[in-house]
Design an enzyme around this catalytic site. Structure first.
Site, PDB file in Angstrom:
ATOM      1  N   LYS A  72      20.712 -76.550  58.171  1.00 45.04           N
ATOM      2  CA  LYS A  72      20.663 -78.091  57.964  1.00 45.04           C
ATOM      3  C   LYS A  72      21.094 -78.803  56.983  1.00 45.04           C
ATOM      4  CE  LYS A  72      16.614 -78.401  61.255  1.00 45.04           C
ATOM      5  NZ  LYS A  72      15.554 -79.118  61.592  1.00 45.04           N
ATOM      6  N   ASP A 108      15.418 -85.419  63.881  1.00 49.10           N
ATOM      7  CA  ASP A 108      13.856 -84.857  63.680  1.00 49.10           C
ATOM      8  C   ASP A 108      12.902 -85.914  63.522  1.00 49.10           C
ATOM      9  OD1 ASP A 108      14.459 -81.856  64.208  1.00 49.10           O
ATOM     10  OD2 ASP A 108      14.785 -81.791  62.325  1.00 49.10           O
TER      11      ASP A 108
HETATM   12  P1  NAP Z   1       9.165 -76.200  54.433  1.00 50.09           P
HETATM   13  O1  NAP Z   1      10.258 -77.010  54.210  1.00 50.09           O
HETATM   14  O2  NAP Z   1       9.223 -74.613  54.048  1.00 50.09           O
HETATM   15  O3  NAP Z   1       7.825 -76.924  53.961  1.00 50.09           O
HETATM   16  C1  NAP Z   1       6.545 -76.328  53.815  1.00 50.09           C
HETATM   17  C2  NAP Z   1       5.367 -77.247  53.503  1.00 50.09           C
HETATM   18  O4  NAP Z   1       4.113 -76.696  53.898  1.00 50.09           O
HETATM   19  C3  NAP Z   1       5.609 -77.646  52.093  1.00 50.09           C
HETATM   20  O5  NAP Z   1       4.926 -78.661  51.844  1.00 50.09           O
HETATM   21  C4  NAP Z   1       4.644 -76.523  51.408  1.00 50.09           C
HETATM   22  O6  NAP Z   1       4.005 -76.671  50.479  1.00 50.09           O
HETATM   23  C5  NAP Z   1       3.673 -76.309  52.805  1.00 50.09           C
HETATM   24  N1  NAP Z   1       2.698 -75.082  52.662  1.00 50.09           N
HETATM   25  C6  NAP Z   1       3.447 -73.832  52.974  1.00 50.09           C
HETATM   26  N2  NAP Z   1       2.283 -72.910  53.057  1.00 50.09           N
HETATM   27  C7  NAP Z   1       1.397 -73.396  52.432  1.00 50.09           C
HETATM   28  C8  NAP Z   1       0.110 -73.038  52.168  1.00 50.09           C
HETATM   29  N3  NAP Z   1      -0.263 -71.720  52.360  1.00 50.09           N
HETATM   30  N4  NAP Z   1      -0.725 -73.823  51.861  1.00 50.09           N
HETATM   31  C9  NAP Z   1      -0.543 -75.200  51.627  1.00 50.09           C
HETATM   32  N5  NAP Z   1       0.677 -75.542  51.676  1.00 50.09           N
HETATM   33  C10 NAP Z   1       1.752 -74.836  52.228  1.00 50.09           C
HETATM   34  O7  NAP Z   1       9.135 -75.991  56.176  1.00 50.09           O
HETATM   35  P2  NAP Z   1       9.521 -77.205  57.171  1.00 50.09           P
HETATM   36  O8  NAP Z   1      10.563 -76.934  57.560  1.00 50.09           O
HETATM   37  O9  NAP Z   1       9.051 -78.642  56.443  1.00 50.09           O
HETATM   38  O10 NAP Z   1       8.324 -76.997  58.169  1.00 50.09           O
HETATM   39  C11 NAP Z   1       7.083 -77.106  58.310  1.00 50.09           C
HETATM   40  C12 NAP Z   1       6.435 -76.990  59.683  1.00 50.09           C
HETATM   41  O11 NAP Z   1       6.957 -77.982  60.181  1.00 50.09           O
HETATM   42  C13 NAP Z   1       6.468 -75.712  60.304  1.00 50.09           C
HETATM   43  O12 NAP Z   1       5.139 -75.158  60.747  1.00 50.09           O
HETATM   44  C14 NAP Z   1       7.568 -76.019  61.476  1.00 50.09           C
HETATM   45  O13 NAP Z   1       7.259 -75.109  62.530  1.00 50.09           O
HETATM   46  C15 NAP Z   1       7.130 -77.235  61.701  1.00 50.09           C
HETATM   47  N6  NAP Z   1       8.277 -78.259  62.557  1.00 50.09           N
HETATM   48  C16 NAP Z   1       8.073 -78.526  63.611  1.00 50.09           C
HETATM   49  C17 NAP Z   1       9.300 -79.232  64.295  1.00 50.09           C
HETATM   50  C18 NAP Z   1       8.864 -79.733  65.673  1.00 50.09           C
HETATM   51  O14 NAP Z   1      10.193 -79.927  66.366  1.00 50.09           O
HETATM   52  N7  NAP Z   1       7.715 -79.912  66.182  1.00 50.09           N
HETATM   53  C19 NAP Z   1      10.384 -79.573  63.629  1.00 50.09           C
HETATM   54  C20 NAP Z   1      10.215 -79.148  62.197  1.00 50.09           C
HETATM   55  C21 NAP Z   1       9.482 -78.206  61.598  1.00 50.09           C
HETATM   56  P3  NAP Z   1       4.857 -76.597  48.797  1.00 50.09           P
HETATM   57  O15 NAP Z   1       5.702 -77.685  48.565  1.00 50.09           O
HETATM   58  O16 NAP Z   1       3.481 -76.417  48.017  1.00 50.09           O
HETATM   59  O17 NAP Z   1       5.426 -75.167  48.946  1.00 50.09           O
END
Ligand code: NAP
Length: 288
Positions: A72, A108
């Site tokens: 992305k 998104d």
């Molecule tokens: P990302 O960039 O890796 O960000 C992950 C986020 O979660 C960060 O803020 C991270 O905090 C936090 N996090 C991860 N593990 C954690 C833990 N054990 N405790 C507390 N905080 C934690 O991932 P992303 O792409 O943003 O995706 C995040 C979620 O959104 C995923 O579950 C994904 O499936 C979902 N999503 C859904 C859609 C949809 O179409 N519905 C689209 C995109 C994403 P830190 O900054 O401290 O690491």
């Protein structure tokens, strides 16, 4: 009389991995439902093949491509034009091929907001919103939420500095503040909408929750971007407390709906798209 020859629409999604993507079943259903000839392929593209793939998108006359993890951000430098939101979010999930000119957009965030408004909160203006997380998905949705004139957006993230940096970067868009995670109670006491953008609670860690449910008052809207499972533990507990809940499937469907509308110029058949994804998830869940 000769009919003008309309070529079938060539569409697809690039990612690594890609096998589990629900985009092909969703967009194939949208094409069928809309009576548009075309096909939507899942294209497994490793990072080292990204540039060649984008050249192929131009030359082989793909009309549109969705982009997923891990491309992305990196795909942006191969495109001819970026929408303002894609540029500021720093990620592209949809490419539109306008006669060989590739335009990158991000659907998104706007997909999430369309889903939230249609399914849970018709009005976001003047609302107090708490966002858990500050990762890639959070960037897209916060950018789109800011355009809805909420009263305030408070970011809570495990890594506070990341939330603070985001609040600073977008201070021109809305009243956005970051609080350390240990001040969650303060943020939540006046929240109208709480949105989980972290991956906490996602399959297979379905017993985890991204905040202490005791901090929910009941009555607020609780939304989770996760759609596997369709209802996370956070949403289940929030529902038990009397909150209105909103799951992540709608975001997935509407980000696809916007992409479909950019490519075809016709309204996306949203319910057929949602049904196709649900059907696919049920089939996938059944033991073979
Ligand atoms: P990302 O960039 O890796 O960000 C992950 C986020 O979660 C960060 O803020 C991270 O905090 C936090 N996090 C991860 N593990 C954690 C833990 N054990 N405790 C507390 N905080 C934690 O991932 P992303 O792409 O943003 O995706 C995040 C979620 O959104 C995923 O579950 C994904 O499936 C979902 N999503 C859904 C859609 C949809 O179409 N519905 C689209 C995109 C994403 P830190 O900054 O401290 O690491």
């Amino acid at each position: 009389m000769n009919q003008p020859h309309v070529r079938p629409l060539k569409l697809g999604v690039i990612g690594d991995p890609i096998a589990h993507s629900k985009s092909p079943v969703m967009h194939e259903a949208a094409l069928r439902e809309s009576g548009i000839a075309g096909e939507y392929a899942a294209l497994h593209i490793k990072p080292e093949r990204l540039a060649d793939m984008i050249a192929a998108v131009r030359e082989e006359e793909y009309r549109g491509i969705n982009v997923t993890i891990p491309h992305k951000e990196n795909v942006m430098r191969h495109l001819d034009e970026l929408s303002e939101d894609a540029r500021r979010i720093g990620a592209v999930n949809t490419i539109i091929n306008e006669g060989g000119r590739l335009i990158g957009r991000n659907t998104d965030g706007i997909g999430y907001v369309r889903s939230l408004k249609e399914e849970a909160a018709a009005m976001l203006e003047g609302r107090r919103i708490v966002v858990l997380g500050a990762g890639g998905a959070a960037r897209g949705i916060i950018y789109a939420l800011a355009a809805e004139a909420p009263e305030r957006i408070v970011l809570l993230n495990r890594t506070t500095e990341r939330a603070e940096a985001l609040a600073r970067e977008w201070s021109d868009l809305a009243d956005i503040a970051a609080l350390p995670a240990d001040r969650a109670a303060e943020a939540l006491q006046s929240a109208d909408i709480v949105i989980n953008t972290t991956s906490v609670g996602m399959h297979p860690h379905v017993d985890e929750v991204p905040l202490d449910p005791a901090l929910l008052r009941g009555g607020e809207i609780v939304s989770d971007l996760i759609y596997n499972p369709l209802e996370t533990k956070l949403l289940r507990l929030a529902r038990d407390k009397g909150c209105r809940v909103h799951g992540g499937l709608g975001m997935f469907v509407y980000q696809g709906a916007y992409a479909f509308e950019y490519w075809t110029g016709v309204p996306a058949p949203v319910e057929a798209m949602r049904a196709a994804v649900l059907r696919d998830m049920n089939v996938a869940a059944k033991p073979k």
